[in-house]
Enzyme design. Structure first.
Site, PDB file in Angstrom:
ATOM      1  N   TYR A   1      -1.097  13.171   6.533  1.00  0.00           N
ATOM      2  CA  TYR A   1      -0.707  12.146   7.506  1.00  0.00           C
ATOM      3  C   TYR A   1       0.790  12.270   7.806  1.00  0.00           C
ATOM      4  CZ  TYR A   1      -4.975   9.209   7.096  1.00  0.00           C
ATOM      5  OH  TYR A   1      -6.251   8.713   7.134  1.00  0.00           O
TER       6      TYR A   1
ATOM      7  N   TYR B   1       0.836  -1.213   0.000  1.00  0.00           N
ATOM      8  CA  TYR B   1       0.000   0.000   0.000  1.00  0.00           C
ATOM      9  C   TYR B   1       0.869   1.261   0.000  1.00  0.00           C
ATOM     10  CZ  TYR B   1      -2.990   3.787   1.571  1.00  0.00           C
ATOM     11  OH  TYR B   1      -3.626   5.008   1.674  1.00  0.00           O
TER      12      TYR B   1
ATOM     13  N   ARG C   1       1.555   6.635  -6.916  1.00  0.00           N
ATOM     14  CA  ARG C   1       0.454   7.558  -7.192  1.00  0.00           C
ATOM     15  C   ARG C   1       0.923   9.002  -7.107  1.00  0.00           C
ATOM     16  NH1 ARG C   1      -4.877   7.224  -3.454  1.00  0.00           N
ATOM     17  NH2 ARG C   1      -3.320   7.107  -1.809  1.00  0.00           N
TER      18      ARG C   1
ATOM     19  N   ARG D   1     -11.411  13.593   1.567  1.00  0.00           N
ATOM     20  CA  ARG D   1     -12.387  12.735   2.248  1.00  0.00           C
ATOM     21  C   ARG D   1     -13.696  12.599   1.486  1.00  0.00           C
ATOM     22  NH1 ARG D   1      -9.340   9.673   5.563  1.00  0.00           N
ATOM     23  NH2 ARG D   1      -7.965  10.987   6.803  1.00  0.00           N
TER      24      ARG D   1
ATOM     25  N   GLU E   1     -14.198  -0.791   6.602  1.00  0.00           N
ATOM     26  CA  GLU E   1     -14.207   0.511   5.945  1.00  0.00           C
ATOM     27  C   GLU E   1     -15.528   0.645   5.187  1.00  0.00           C
ATOM     28  OE1 GLU E   1     -10.446   1.864   4.196  1.00  0.00           O
ATOM     29  OE2 GLU E   1     -11.514   2.169   2.312  1.00  0.00           O
TER      30      GLU E   1
HETATM   31  C1  3EB Z   1      -7.762   6.194   5.793  1.00  0.00           C
HETATM   32  O1  3EB Z   1      -8.607   6.941   6.323  1.00  0.00           O
HETATM   33  C2  3EB Z   1      -8.243   4.854   5.341  1.00  0.00           C
HETATM   34  O2  3EB Z   1      -5.144   5.668  -0.238  1.00  0.00           O
HETATM   35  O3  3EB Z   1      -6.713   6.189  -1.648  1.00  0.00           O
HETATM   36  C3  3EB Z   1      -9.276   5.303   2.554  1.00  0.00           C
HETATM   37  C4  3EB Z   1      -9.624   5.818   1.299  1.00  0.00           C
HETATM   38  C5  3EB Z   1      -7.970   4.958   2.803  1.00  0.00           C
HETATM   39  C6  3EB Z   1      -8.662   5.983   0.289  1.00  0.00           C
HETATM   40  C7  3EB Z   1      -6.331   5.840  -0.519  1.00  0.00           C
HETATM   41  C8  3EB Z   1      -7.006   5.117   1.792  1.00  0.00           C
HETATM   42  C9  3EB Z   1      -7.352   5.625   0.553  1.00  0.00           C
HETATM   43  O4  3EB Z   1      -6.583   6.516   5.689  1.00  0.00           O
HETATM   44  C10 3EB Z   1      -7.563   4.372   4.116  1.00  0.00           C
END
Ligand code: 3EB
Length: 323
Positions: A198, A141, A148, A211, A312
């Site tokens: 992050y 991941y 990306r 989001r 999720e």
């Molecule tokens: C998170 O909140 C959960 O890497 O495109 C959710 C939606 C998550 C998209 C992405 C990762 C992705 O971090 C993980």
């Protein structure tokens, strides 16, 4: 949770999502869920995500307008004059691994957005095999996030996204995109640090997504939402507690979108990704209490991007008019 306002669904909405066991005409996209591609009709994209229930499920993105199909930018494309769907399936080995394959697909996405007539990405879905394989910064991941990011056009607004793991098909990267003629508004979650901010602990490059995306016609496309508060995973030992926590995240995100958009929203489609087969029954029972009964919902088995996340949910919300 999700106290249901009186619903007057706008029949002119450009997309509706339905889950069923059979094919649908006039769809912008169709997905077949199951352990094998056997029986999947040609128009549907097969996803190795075993659905909870009778063993087969389809998802249809229904368009009110005529849909045309073509192949370009390495993708299968469908468009209806307001929305475009494009799907890529890459053999990772042929591109030199997950990182290079995700960079390649993001280059194709950039080219399509620039030249394909639908310049505004709404949401991008990514399905990776063995998503949590590899440790530390070598986790697949995290390599995907690096690939990306290296193909992103600087300054381009980040779409909503889902990135989950297929518990099969280890070196196939499947990506699909929903894009529009008109731009949306990015929505962040007041309970969560934006994913693109992050801290370093979660990988060398933070995940490039927003989001949610609120579109001018009122629909809200919500990213995969998990039990992440701030930037931390909550309740790593409890699937039920993670589901309740992510429902609070959805509530906070939707409240924010409602205040920005000035219209109330109600869930119109929910997809639940569950990591462990033994949690399916509990998740289904709890989801039936947390989410409205009249909202189409599909639960499938998948790995989640962080190894300590067990569940999720991604969603589409429609604008509602109070009666
Ligand atoms: C998170 O909140 C959960 O890497 O495109 C959710 C939606 C998550 C998209 C992405 C990762 C992705 O971090 C993980």
């Amino acid at each position: 949770m999700f106290s249901q306002p009186p619903r007057a669904v706008d029949a002119t909405l450009p997309i509706r999502i339905r889950y069923s066991t059979n094919a649908a005409p006039q769809s912008l996209a169709s997905f077949a869920y199951g352990p094998t591609a056997a029986g999947t009709d040609e128009a549907a994209l097969h996803l190795h995500l075993p659905p909870h229930g009778d063993g087969s499920a389809q998802e249809h993105w229904l368009s009110p307008n005529p849909v045309t199909h073509r192949a370009a930018f390495g993708a299968r494309i469908a468009e209806d004059g307001s929305l475009l769907y494009a799907a890529w399936t890459l053999d990772e080995a042929a591109h030199g691994g997950i990182e290079a394959a995700s960079e390649e697909v993001y280059r194709q996405i950039a080219a399509l957005l620039e030249n394909g007539g639908y310049p505004h990405p709404i949401k991008i879905w990514h399905y990776l095999g063995a998503i949590n394989e590899g440790s530390g910064d070598d986790e697949r991941y995290r390599r995907f996030c690096v690939g990306r990011a290296s193909a992103l056009v600087p300054g381009q607004p980040l779409p909503a996204a889902t990135a989950v793991g297929l518990q099969a098909a280890p070196d196939r990267l499947t990506v699909f995109l929903l894009a529009a003629k008109v731009p949306g508004i990015r929505i962040e979650n007041p309970r969560q640090v934006p994913a693109y901010e992050y801290p370093r602990a979660y990988g060398p490059v933070s995940p490039s997504f927003s989001r949610a995306m609120l579109m001018p016609w009122g629909q809200l496309f919500v990213s995969g939402t998990a039990a992440v508060v701030g930037h931390e995973t909550k309740h790593p030992e409890s699937t039920g507690a993670q589901l309740r926590e992510l429902a609070l995240n959805l509530d906070a995100l939707v409240a924010r979108a409602e205040s920005i958009g000035g219209r109330r929203l109600a869930p119109a489609a929910l997809k639940v990704y569950v990591r462990r087969p033994e949690d399916l029954a509990e998740v289904e029972a709890l989801a039936a209490r947390l989410f409205p009964a009249d909202c189409p919902r599909l639960t499938v088995l998948a790995d989640i991007s962080r190894a300590d996340l067990r569940v999720e949910v991604e969603a589409l919300y429609d604008p509602v008019t109070d009666a």
